[in-house]
Design an enzyme around this catalytic site. Structure first.
Site, PDB file in Angstrom:
ATOM      1  N   HIS A  66       0.802  -1.229   0.000  1.00 15.86           N
ATOM      2  CA  HIS A  66       0.000   0.000   0.000  1.00 15.86           C
ATOM      3  C   HIS A  66       0.832   1.276   0.000  1.00 15.86           C
ATOM      4  CE1 HIS A  66      -3.956  -1.914   0.818  1.00 15.86           C
ATOM      5  NE2 HIS A  66      -3.189  -2.840   1.363  1.00 15.86           N
ATOM      6  N   LYS A  85      -8.000  14.082   4.929  1.00 19.52           N
ATOM      7  CA  LYS A  85      -7.173  12.870   4.879  1.00 19.52           C
ATOM      8  C   LYS A  85      -6.125  13.012   5.966  1.00 19.52           C
ATOM      9  CE  LYS A  85      -6.220  13.850   0.470  1.00 19.52           C
ATOM     10  NZ  LYS A  85      -6.464  12.619  -0.222  1.00 19.52           N
ATOM     11  N   ARG A  86      -5.307  11.963   6.207  1.00 23.97           N
ATOM     12  CA  ARG A  86      -4.192  12.093   7.135  1.00 23.97           C
ATOM     13  C   ARG A  86      -3.326  13.289   6.758  1.00 23.97           C
ATOM     14  NH1 ARG A  86      -1.830   7.957   9.531  1.00 23.97           N
ATOM     15  NH2 ARG A  86      -0.469   9.535  10.369  1.00 23.97           N
ATOM     16  N   LYS A 123       1.004  14.555   1.031  1.00 21.57           N
ATOM     17  CA  LYS A 123      -0.376  14.860   0.653  1.00 21.57           C
ATOM     18  C   LYS A 123      -0.579  16.364   0.457  1.00 21.57           C
ATOM     19  CE  LYS A 123      -2.168  10.786   3.142  1.00 21.57           C
ATOM     20  NZ  LYS A 123      -2.877   9.943   2.157  1.00 21.57           N
ATOM     21  N   THR A 163      -8.473   6.728  -1.628  1.00 20.40           N
ATOM     22  CA  THR A 163      -9.839   6.219  -1.757  1.00 20.40           C
ATOM     23  C   THR A 163     -10.836   7.339  -1.479  1.00 20.40           C
ATOM     24  OG1 THR A 163      -9.557   5.370   0.489  1.00 20.40           O
ATOM     25  CG2 THR A 163      -9.452   3.760  -1.308  1.00 20.40           C
ATOM     26  N   LYS A 214     -14.678   8.494  -3.048  1.00 19.39           N
ATOM     27  CA  LYS A 214     -15.870   8.824  -2.249  1.00 19.39           C
ATOM     28  C   LYS A 214     -16.421  10.196  -2.650  1.00 19.39           C
ATOM     29  CE  LYS A 214     -13.643   6.101   1.297  1.00 19.39           C
ATOM     30  NZ  LYS A 214     -12.638   6.181   2.378  1.00 19.39           N
TER      31      LYS A 214
HETATM   32  C1  26V Z   1       3.308   1.742   7.636  1.00 19.69           C
HETATM   33  C2  26V Z   1       3.755   2.005   8.884  1.00 19.69           C
HETATM   34  C3  26V Z   1       5.143   1.721   9.156  1.00 19.69           C
HETATM   35  C4  26V Z   1       5.596   2.299  10.420  1.00 19.69           C
HETATM   36  C5  26V Z   1       4.578   2.158  11.493  1.00 19.69           C
HETATM   37  C6  26V Z   1       3.324   2.831  11.184  1.00 19.69           C
HETATM   38  C7  26V Z   1       2.886   2.488   9.847  1.00 19.69           C
HETATM   39  C8  26V Z   1       1.589   2.663   9.523  1.00 19.69           C
HETATM   40  C9  26V Z   1       1.157   2.398   8.265  1.00 19.69           C
HETATM   41  C10 26V Z   1       2.021   1.944   7.332  1.00 19.69           C
HETATM   42  C11 26V Z   1       1.581   1.650   5.962  1.00 19.69           C
HETATM   43  C12 26V Z   1       0.732   2.711   5.428  1.00 19.69           C
HETATM   44  C13 26V Z   1       0.215   2.325   4.139  1.00 19.69           C
HETATM   45  C14 26V Z   1      -1.065   3.028   3.824  1.00 19.69           C
HETATM   46  O1  26V Z   1      -1.816   3.399   4.692  1.00 19.69           O
HETATM   47  N1  26V Z   1      -1.306   3.186   2.557  1.00 19.69           N
HETATM   48  C15 26V Z   1      -2.510   3.764   2.029  1.00 19.69           C
HETATM   49  O2  26V Z   1      -3.334   2.691   1.616  1.00 19.69           O
HETATM   50  C16 26V Z   1      -4.542   3.124   1.025  1.00 19.69           C
HETATM   51  C17 26V Z   1      -5.367   1.894   0.740  1.00 19.69           C
HETATM   52  O3  26V Z   1      -4.744   1.111  -0.231  1.00 19.69           O
HETATM   53  C18 26V Z   1      -4.248   3.927  -0.221  1.00 19.69           C
HETATM   54  O4  26V Z   1      -5.454   4.376  -0.772  1.00 19.69           O
HETATM   55  C19 26V Z   1      -3.364   5.121   0.111  1.00 19.69           C
HETATM   56  O5  26V Z   1      -2.990   5.789  -1.057  1.00 19.69           O
HETATM   57  C20 26V Z   1      -2.123   4.638   0.848  1.00 19.69           C
HETATM   58  O6  26V Z   1      -1.370   5.741   1.314  1.00 19.69           O
END
Ligand code: 26V
Length: 721
Positions: free
Chosen positions: A272, A463-464, A469, A571, A575
């Site tokens: 992701h 969004k976050r 972003k 996403t 929406k």
């Molecule tokens: C990675 C980590 C690594 C360190 C600890 C905290 C943490 C938290 C999350 C992540 C992975 C984040 C990946 C993510 O949220 N990706 C999002 O996924 C969505 C669904 O596929 C996508 O629409 C977004 O573009 C993407 O940023």
């Protein structure tokens, strides 16, 4: 093949589920009628439910859409997650600064009303601490996710049920913290270790329960992949791969070859993100000390894989392949590499993202095993994001498409395009938007609410908060427009509310500065009588699924302005589109496919392409952000204004933070294009018929962004069910 999907994920954001579940059951009207009989409105019940914030954003919400669409398609699925006692955090704002408060989402009795404890499925998870063993008992709680038509899937939440440990009571407490909260602060040793304990608890409990279910049904474990497909959603649960290998060999005496065969037919992995900092690596020493029994298996897998590489590559080339592909490298366990090696399928979440994975980030893997890689573009469920979130628009769609087929087949929504140019239908659409805007205004400050009306354009960035972003670029745009409007009171401009919402990771300083900046702009602009009849800034705190439903429905313009190549899919963009908002954005993530579906004339596109960004990134030193200031005196003025308010942000643009290059997300480079695109949208907004026509065309072309289509794709390309 019919097999159950075990979708394993650290995050889940179901929103309130009661109403959605009821809405999907035939005969739910009876419940509503009964409520009325006793003097309750259905909304009253809905409002009593908490909105579980067990996720960050898109990743967690995707899992919820996935489960609902799978249920609608009668694809059996369990979403396996941890049952965190606290949500991510509740966002408070104090003097413009984000404050993180505990987000207690259970009821006073420590439970969630919709969950059911499944005692019989308890799992024991083993850890080590300096040679001392600890066993944590995990117990699952199931929450139903009912699909349209009544088929039921479950979110299976694992909670800690007990700890037996050889170590002292003090150390034991840490194991009880496994289900305390999502993503504990890992800037200290405790938090980092806790995250590893969490990942292993989720992985081990999930794998254990799959094994137990096979045994329960009398299935030979060799046939496990015939009955289950285990989906690794991002790398957080990649430890399931060595764990299944270990269990089969240690507990069920499989020889390695047979265990590997089971593993290789069981797991799939979805990536992701390409952001380097989010591609997780664990220090070997930590993993070796906490879960040595699992590390041993990883080490073995690593050697097997390296040996294979050694056979296929020689000399320098082999060295490069090891550097880019080895599971263990430079003292670290590379979780994505582990997942790629152990899964039979790897996918990205939008075409451009998958392309970047194959051509750049995971290029060596792609060249080595091209058949493993596929794309499955994300989608969202129209039943949550349209049918539930926007009843007025739903009625409108049902009226003009002739029936409510779109609820279970969103491609049917295309029929609305026949009416896009019809003035009376346009007017009806605008009336619906007006109602939704008024509902959205209710979420805003009283002071803002009093001063705006449904004629105002609502420009929404939710969004976050993350630098890629580019909420800071939106802030620069607002500052630019503020200065221009102050100097040119006669400038043609449709009054606009600039709306933000979202959380910043607690340790992400730059992102938190941007939240403060939004509030500073809000203070300055909303109190300035020269402009505040034309522009207002608003921040809705504690963004969650329930608020999101209202926000998407009431917005006109959808901000999707990430630096091209950085947003895997997005996403929120989908929406907004379904709810009849137009996109201002870059050609990034699923925006590219939205553009293919609706056409570039029905969006406001700007900025560098992903290829241009990647080229400029490769040419370090070639990009000089300062030079971008000279094109327009108002850009310079706006930058100076922000420099006064939040110098940390402008510092990043001019000098870069830490060792990063200056303006690494190319805010100043893309800025001129962004402002022009916005002014174009603001001008077109004033032409009501044209605007409504474009909105209707966007809705009509959103059929491909349903998670029903996404689930179909996963069935065909990934799960093989
Ligand atoms: C990675 C980590 C690594 C360190 C600890 C905290 C943490 C938290 C999350 C992540 C992975 C984040 C990946 C993510 O949220 N990706 C999002 O996924 C969505 C669904 O596929 C996508 O629409 C977004 O573009 C993407 O940023």
């Amino acid at each position: 093949m019919s097999r159950e999907i075990i979708y394993t994920t650290m995050e889940i954001l179901p929103g309130r589920t009661l109403a959605n579940n009821l809405m999907n059951i035939p005969g739910a009207e009876v419940f509503e009628k009964e409520c009325k009989k006793y003097g309750f409105s259905f909304a009253h019940f809905e409002d009593m439910e908490r909105d579980p914030a067990l996720g960050n954003g898109g990743l967690g919400r995707l899992a919820a859409c996935m489960a609902e669409s799978a249920a609608t398609k009668k694809i059996p699925m369990k979403v396996s997650v941890l049952r965190f006692r606290d949500g991510f955090f509740r966002q408070e704002v104090e003097d413009g600064y984000q404050k993180e408060m505990p987000d207690r989402w259970f009821g006073p009795d420590g439970t969630y009303p919709l969950e059911k404890k499944q005692e019989w499925l308890k799992q024991k998870v083993t850890y080590h601490d300096n040679g001392m063993k600890a066993t944590v008992t995990m117990v699952p709680y199931d929450v139903p996710v009912i699909g349209y038509g009544g088929y039921c899937n479950y979110i299976r939440m694992w909670g800690v049920d007990g700890v037996e440990a050889e170590c002292g009571e003090g150390k034991k407490a840490m194991y009880y913290d496994i289900d305390s909260k999502l993503y504990p602060d890992d800037s200290n040793a405790y938090g980092e270790k806790l995250r590893l304990l969490q990942e292993y608890a989720l992985s081990s409990a999930t794998v254990g329960s799959v094994i137990d279910c096979c045994k329960e049904n009398g299935w030979d474990l060799k046939s496990l992949p015939k009955h289950y497909c285990i989906h690794i959603n991002d790398t957080h649960a990649a430890l399931m791969i060595p764990e299944l290998m270990r269990r089969l060999m240690e507990d069920y005496h499989f020889i390695e070859k047979d265990a590997w065969k089971v593993v290789k037919h069981t797991f799939v992995y979805t990536n992701h993100t390409i952001l380097a900092e989010a591609l997780k690596r664990w220090p070997i020493w930590l993993m070796e000390s906490v879960i040595p029994h699992v590390y041993k298996v990883i080490d073995h897998m690593h050697h097997g894989f390296s040996k294979m590489l050694a056979e296929d590559y020689k000399g320098k080339e082999f060295e490069t392949k090891l550097k880019n592909m080895a599971i263990l490298y430079d003292g670290e366990v590379h979780m994505a590499r582990l997942a790629i090696w152990g899964a039979y399928s790897v996918n990205g979440v939008a075409q451009i993202h998958t392309n970047i994975l194959c051509e750049r980030e995971l290029r060596d893997f792609y060249e080595y095993m091209p058949d493993k890689f596929v794309n499955v573009t994300n989608g969202v469920t129209q039943r949550k994001w349209l049918y539930h979130a926007n009843p007025e628009l739903s009625a409108f769609l049902t009226k003009y498409t002739g029936d409510n087929e779109w609820i279970k087949d969103l491609s049917k929504i295309k029929k609305i395009e026949n009416y896009a140019a019809d003035p009376s239908v346009q007017k009806e659409f605008l009336d619906v938007k007006k109602t939704n805007k008024e509902r959205l205004f209710e979420l805003m400050d009283a002071e803002v609410r009093r001063n705006v009306d449904a004629g105002w354009m609502v420009d929404t960035h939710v969004k976050r908060f993350h630098e890629y972003k580019r909420q800071q670029m939106n802030c620069l745009k607002i500052a630019y427009l503020y200065l221009k409007l102050k100097d040119n009171p006669k400038m043609e401009f449709a009054p606009t509310v600039f709306l933000f919402a979202g959380k910043a990771a607690p340790a992400y300083k730059q992102a938190k500065c941007v939240i403060k900046l939004v509030h500073q702009l809000k203070d300055m602009i909303n109190h300035d009588p020269d402009v505040n009849q034309k522009m207002r800034v608003e921040f809705i705190k504690d963004f969650n699924v329930s608020k999101a439903e209202i926000i998407y429905a009431g917005s006109d313009l959808s901000e999707q302005i990430s630096t091209a190549s950085k947003e895997a899919s997005g996403t929120g963009n989908m929406k907004f589109m379904m709810n009849g908002a137009l996109t201002i954005g870059t050609l990034d993530g699923a925006n590219v496919e939205i553009c293919e579906a609706v056409g570039s004339t029905n969006m406001y596109l700007f900025g560098m392409t992903a290829a241009q960004v990647m080229r400029l990134e490769a040419n370090t030193g070639k990009y000089r952000p300062m030079e971008e200031l000279n094109q327009d005196p108002y850009v310079k003025k706006a930058v100076f204004l922000l420099d006064r308010l939040q110098p940390k942000i402008t510092e990043e643009w001019f000098y870069g933070v830490n060792t990063n290059p200056a303006d690494r997300f190319f805010v100043l480079k893309d800025f001129a294009g962004y402002v022009n695109a916005f002014l174009e949208s603001n001008k077109e907004y004033q032409n009501k018929a044209l605007w409504a026509e474009k909105c209707i065309r966007n809705i009509a072309c959103s059929g491909g962004f349903s998670s029903d289509r996404m689930v179909d794709d996963y069935c065909k390309k990934v799960w093989f069910v």
